[in-house]
Design an enzyme around this catalytic site. Structure first.
Site, PDB file in Angstrom:
ATOM      1  N   ASP A   1      -1.151 -11.447  -2.157  1.00 52.66           N
ATOM      2  CA  ASP A   1      -1.209  -9.990  -2.252  1.00 52.66           C
ATOM      3  C   ASP A   1      -2.679  -9.586  -2.201  1.00 52.66           C
ATOM      4  O   ASP A   1      -3.473 -10.040  -3.032  1.00 52.66           O
ATOM      5  CB  ASP A   1      -0.571  -9.541  -3.570  1.00 52.66           C
ATOM      6  CG  ASP A   1      -0.412  -8.035  -3.685  1.00 52.66           C
ATOM      7  OD1 ASP A   1      -1.185  -7.294  -3.044  1.00 52.66           O
ATOM      8  OD2 ASP A   1       0.484  -7.589  -4.433  1.00 52.66           O
TER       9      ASP A   1
ATOM     10  N   PRO B   1      -3.992   5.574  13.414  1.00 54.16           N
ATOM     11  CA  PRO B   1      -2.734   5.976  14.049  1.00 54.16           C
ATOM     12  C   PRO B   1      -2.103   7.188  13.366  1.00 54.16           C
ATOM     13  O   PRO B   1      -2.242   7.394  12.156  1.00 54.16           O
ATOM     14  CB  PRO B   1      -1.830   4.742  13.860  1.00 54.16           C
ATOM     15  CG  PRO B   1      -2.730   3.654  13.349  1.00 54.16           C
ATOM     16  CD  PRO B   1      -3.850   4.342  12.649  1.00 54.16           C
ATOM     17  N   GLY B   2      -1.394   7.963  14.189  1.00 53.44           N
ATOM     18  CA  GLY B   2      -0.578   9.049  13.671  1.00 53.44           C
ATOM     19  C   GLY B   2       0.826   8.550  13.415  1.00 53.44           C
ATOM     20  O   GLY B   2       1.027   7.407  13.002  1.00 53.44           O
TER      21      GLY B   2
ATOM     22  N   TYR C   1      -3.158   9.353  -0.945  1.00 48.58           N
ATOM     23  CA  TYR C   1      -3.032   8.547   0.274  1.00 48.58           C
ATOM     24  C   TYR C   1      -4.121   8.949   1.274  1.00 48.58           C
ATOM     25  O   TYR C   1      -4.805   8.081   1.840  1.00 48.58           O
ATOM     26  CB  TYR C   1      -1.655   8.713   0.910  1.00 48.58           C
ATOM     27  CG  TYR C   1      -1.549   8.000   2.246  1.00 48.58           C
ATOM     28  CD1 TYR C   1      -1.559   6.615   2.313  1.00 48.58           C
ATOM     29  CD2 TYR C   1      -1.477   8.719   3.440  1.00 48.58           C
ATOM     30  CE1 TYR C   1      -1.502   5.951   3.530  1.00 48.58           C
ATOM     31  CE2 TYR C   1      -1.415   8.068   4.663  1.00 48.58           C
ATOM     32  CZ  TYR C   1      -1.423   6.677   4.696  1.00 48.58           C
ATOM     33  OH  TYR C   1      -1.378   6.024   5.912  1.00 48.58           O
TER      34      TYR C   1
ATOM     35  N   ARG D   1       5.397 -11.145   1.409  1.00 48.25           N
ATOM     36  CA  ARG D   1       6.784 -11.600   1.507  1.00 48.25           C
ATOM     37  C   ARG D   1       6.849 -12.959   2.215  1.00 48.25           C
ATOM     38  O   ARG D   1       6.797 -13.044   3.437  1.00 48.25           O
ATOM     39  CB  ARG D   1       7.613 -10.538   2.233  1.00 48.25           C
ATOM     40  CG  ARG D   1       7.729  -9.257   1.401  1.00 48.25           C
ATOM     41  CD  ARG D   1       8.405  -8.133   2.127  1.00 48.25           C
ATOM     42  NE  ARG D   1       7.549  -7.514   3.131  1.00 48.25           N
ATOM     43  CZ  ARG D   1       7.835  -6.366   3.756  1.00 48.25           C
ATOM     44  NH1 ARG D   1       8.961  -5.735   3.467  1.00 48.25           N
ATOM     45  NH2 ARG D   1       7.010  -5.872   4.650  1.00 48.25           N
TER      46      ARG D   1
END
Length: 251
Positions: free
Chosen positions: A59, A182-183, A152, A34
């Site tokens: 990208d 990370p959670g 995922y 972006r």
């Protein structure tokens, strides 16, 4: 202070990492899809912290774009000390028999192939200097598969395995490799997963206190501050009310 390259810097963990490293006096290369957000962040980091910032709009899924953008930067910017492979996403939440193949491709191309494309370009720069630190952002989903998380979870397990392979291959060059998993953290993660459905996204974090992007960025930064002979290989962090990718105590 050195040069830090951060992918997916336009939001979430990536933006928070850019802010903390800029605040600590590092030069920062920020990348993202972006362009407008990227330029806004560049201005913010320069004005607030006086940081030298290079913004690259591409990208990570596009191999040629990755190579073109990174190889075109001035030679002095190629002395990257820290690479943070952060760009990633979860798309959709469905059983394997009902999965959207476009979602699968998006996750595999970003979370796995994108990480590899960027690393393949940057690692030779580090190797030539026999130093560097690669930080790959994984997930608790790399450690515990949960219902409807199938692809995922697979992509983040791949990040875990790739990190281990990198660490072995790069031993002779004294390049550190750290996988950080990370959670639950309240970022754009769930909003992206649920295709912009704000109610569904907010519901994910009800009943407990999730981590913030800054919480994760602080840990990323800490891992880079250890003595040259010390490397954190693998680190899982969660909010207090979360045990792993599946168990969260909501009340």
């Amino acid at each position: 202070m050195g040069i830090v390259l951060i992918t997916g810097a336009t939001a979430g963990f990536g933006q928070a990492c850019a802010e903390i490293f800029a605040a600590k006096g590092h030069d920062v290369i920020i990348t993202g899809r972006r362009k407008e957000r990227l330029e806004t962040l560049k201005t913010q980091l320069s004005q607030e912290y006086g940081a030298n910032v290079l913004a690259l709009n591409f990208d990570v899924r596009d191999e040629q774009a990755v190579q073109a953008a990174l190889n075109s930067i001035p030679e002095e910017w190629k002395a990257v000390d820290i690479l943070i492979n952060n760009a990633g996403l979860a798309a959709g939440l469905s059983t394997i028999d009902e999965g959207d193949t476009e979602d699968w491709n998006s996750m595999i191309d970003t979370n796995v192939k994108g990480l590899l494309y960027v690393s393949r370009t940057v690692i030779p720069w580090m190797r030539s200097r026999t130093r560097g630190h690669i930080i790959n952002i994984g997930s608790t989903a790399a450690k515990t598969v949960y219902a409807k998380g199938n692809v995922y979870c697979a992509t983040k397990a791949a990040v875990d395995a790739i990190s281990e392979g990198m660490r072995i291959d790069l031993l002779p060059y004294r390049i550190k490799v750290t996988a950080i998993h990370p959670g639950a953290a309240e970022t754009e993660f769930s909003l992206v997963r649920f295709k912009g459905d704000e109610d569904k996204a907010k519901d994910v974090y009800k009943g407990f206190i999730p981590m913030s992007a800054k919480d994760v960025a602080d840990v990323v930064y800490y891992c880079t501050t250890l003595p040259p002979h010390v490397c954190i290989n693998d680190l899982v962090l969660t909010p207090l009310q979360q045990a792993n990718a599946y168990y969260i105590d909501k009340n």
